[in-house]
Design a protein around this motif. Structure first.
Motif, PDB file in Angstrom:
ATOM      1  N   ALA A   8       0.833  -1.209   0.000  1.00  0.00           N
ATOM      2  CA  ALA A   8       0.000   0.000   0.000  1.00  0.00           C
ATOM      3  C   ALA A   8       0.869   1.261   0.000  1.00  0.00           C
ATOM      4  O   ALA A   8       0.614   2.203  -0.760  1.00  0.00           O
ATOM      5  CB  ALA A   8      -0.927  -0.006   1.214  1.00  0.00           C
ATOM      6  N   HIS A  11       2.733   1.477  -3.476  1.00  0.00           N
ATOM      7  CA  HIS A  11       1.879   1.915  -4.588  1.00  0.00           C
ATOM      8  C   HIS A  11       1.472   3.387  -4.445  1.00  0.00           C
ATOM      9  O   HIS A  11       1.354   4.098  -5.438  1.00  0.00           O
ATOM     10  CB  HIS A  11       0.629   1.038  -4.673  1.00  0.00           C
ATOM     11  CG  HIS A  11       0.889  -0.318  -5.253  1.00  0.00           C
ATOM     12  ND1 HIS A  11       1.547  -0.502  -6.443  1.00  0.00           N
ATOM     13  CD2 HIS A  11       0.587  -1.564  -4.800  1.00  0.00           C
ATOM     14  CE1 HIS A  11       1.643  -1.797  -6.712  1.00  0.00           C
ATOM     15  NE2 HIS A  11       1.068  -2.465  -5.725  1.00  0.00           N
ATOM     16  N   PHE A  12       1.255   3.826  -3.210  1.00  0.00           N
ATOM     17  CA  PHE A  12       0.905   5.228  -2.998  1.00  0.00           C
ATOM     18  C   PHE A  12       2.042   6.142  -3.440  1.00  0.00           C
ATOM     19  O   PHE A  12       1.822   7.156  -4.119  1.00  0.00           O
ATOM     20  CB  PHE A  12       0.592   5.475  -1.521  1.00  0.00           C
ATOM     21  CG  PHE A  12       0.289   6.917  -1.204  1.00  0.00           C
ATOM     22  CD1 PHE A  12      -0.975   7.438  -1.444  1.00  0.00           C
ATOM     23  CD2 PHE A  12       1.261   7.755  -0.679  1.00  0.00           C
ATOM     24  CE1 PHE A  12      -1.258   8.768  -1.174  1.00  0.00           C
ATOM     25  CE2 PHE A  12       0.992   9.077  -0.396  1.00  0.00           C
ATOM     26  CZ  PHE A  12      -0.272   9.590  -0.639  1.00  0.00           C
ATOM     27  N   GLU A  13       3.279   5.787  -3.074  1.00  0.00           N
ATOM     28  CA  GLU A  13       4.433   6.593  -3.463  1.00  0.00           C
ATOM     29  C   GLU A  13       4.679   6.539  -4.966  1.00  0.00           C
ATOM     30  O   GLU A  13       5.031   7.549  -5.587  1.00  0.00           O
ATOM     31  CB  GLU A  13       5.682   6.117  -2.708  1.00  0.00           C
ATOM     32  CG  GLU A  13       5.697   6.489  -1.244  1.00  0.00           C
ATOM     33  CD  GLU A  13       5.689   7.987  -1.050  1.00  0.00           C
ATOM     34  OE1 GLU A  13       6.603   8.659  -1.562  1.00  0.00           O
ATOM     35  OE2 GLU A  13       4.752   8.499  -0.408  1.00  0.00           O
ATOM     36  N   SER A  15       2.410   6.033  -7.272  1.00  0.00           N
ATOM     37  CA  SER A  15       1.337   6.764  -7.964  1.00  0.00           C
ATOM     38  C   SER A  15       1.616   8.254  -7.976  1.00  0.00           C
ATOM     39  O   SER A  15       1.238   8.962  -8.913  1.00  0.00           O
ATOM     40  CB  SER A  15      -0.014   6.477  -7.299  1.00  0.00           C
ATOM     41  OG  SER A  15      -0.048   6.989  -5.973  1.00  0.00           O
ATOM     42  N   ARG A  16       2.289   8.750  -6.934  1.00  0.00           N
ATOM     43  CA  ARG A  16       2.661  10.167  -6.914  1.00  0.00           C
ATOM     44  C   ARG A  16       3.653  10.489  -8.024  1.00  0.00           C
ATOM     45  O   ARG A  16       3.633  11.580  -8.598  1.00  0.00           O
ATOM     46  CB  ARG A  16       3.249  10.524  -5.546  1.00  0.00           C
ATOM     47  CG  ARG A  16       3.648  11.974  -5.397  1.00  0.00           C
ATOM     48  CD  ARG A  16       3.834  12.337  -3.927  1.00  0.00           C
ATOM     49  NE  ARG A  16       4.781  11.464  -3.263  1.00  0.00           N
ATOM     50  CZ  ARG A  16       6.108  11.632  -3.323  1.00  0.00           C
ATOM     51  NH1 ARG A  16       6.615  12.623  -4.022  1.00  0.00           N
ATOM     52  NH2 ARG A  16       6.913  10.815  -2.672  1.00  0.00           N
TER      53      ARG A  16
END
Length: 253
Positions: A8, A11-13, A15-16
């Motif tokens: 999680a 993927h968050f990093e 996506s940035r």
């Protein structure tokens, strides 16, 4: 291990990065391309070979490594600083995820971005100079090792920083000068004897030397020493990170 939590954060990093593609990927590639135009084509065509390698090709590993170090630090430091700045770091610290898994998520994402960037610059450099990679597996190894090491270093800087201006102090005032003085554009064997000895104090010399060896089989210091110095720096960063989480330094207050 809570792989779901690691994934999680990762993927968050990542996506940035895709949301800021021009800033994260395109800008460093374009900036490095200008170095190839100026130093590789304009100046390199008027310079003799270094250790049997054309000057334009000789600077390729140095430029890749210089970009890799600065971008690894920038990506990782900004990634962990923003949760601190926004106050969401407490949600991460209170979640059922270990400190090691937090580091894996943030550092893994930053290292992945740097690896992608390094490979893109490598491909771009072939439009300006001609060269062959003698040891491609070792080249990938040095890319991975440097990306992880300096991403971890950037993670520490992101925790240490108390404002956006502090995020830039170490990369601008320490890492970039060390990269320029570490043999990015020359071999330290070209320096006078006394300056060669002084240059060996610079840890970046060992990174660039080992990476250049993977390309052309030439190095300022032995490959074993280059790997050893990088692993030592990685171990120091791991120790500092463990101490930060154990004491809660600038995380809990």
């Amino acid at each position: 291990m809570n792989l779901y939590a690691v994934r999680a954060i990762y993927h968050f990093e990542m996506s940035r990065t895709w949301r800021t593609l021009m800033q994260s990927i395109a800008s460093p590639v374009i900036s490095t391309s200008l170095y190839f135009v100026v130093f590789g084509a304009a100046i390199g065509s008027r310079m003799a070979e270094i250790d049997g390698v054309s000057y334009g090709a000789f600077i390729v590993p140095g430029l890749i490594m210089m970009t890799l170090m600065t971008q690894s630090i920038s990506n990782a430091s900004f990634g962990i600083f923003m949760p601190k700045y926004a106050g969401t770091i407490y949600e991460i610290l209170s979640a059922p995820i270990s400190h090691a898994e937090i580091v894996m998520g943030y550092v893994g994402a930053a290292a992945t971005k740097s690896m992608i960037l390094g490979l893109l610059i490598l491909v771009t450099s072939e439009f300006f100079v001609t060269f062959e990679i003698l040891h491609p597996l070792w080249m990938i190894f040095f890319l991975l090792l440097t990306s992880v090491t300096f991403s971890l270093f950037g993670f520490i800087i992101g925790i240490w920083a108390t404002g956006f201006e502090k995020l830039q102090i170490i990369p601008l005032l320490v890492i970039t000068p060390l990269a320029f003085l570490g043999g990015s554009f020359y071999s330290i064997s070209m320096l006078p004897d006394i300056w060669q000895k002084i240059a060996l104090i610079n840890p970046v010399v060992y990174l660039i030397s080992g990476f250049r060896w993977s390309f052309f089989g030439v190095a300022d210091v032995s490959v074993g020493v280059s790997i050893g110095m990088t692993l030592f720096f990685l171990a120091v960063c791991l120790g500092v990170t463990a101490l930060i989480f154990r004491t809660g330094y600038r995380l809990k207050h």
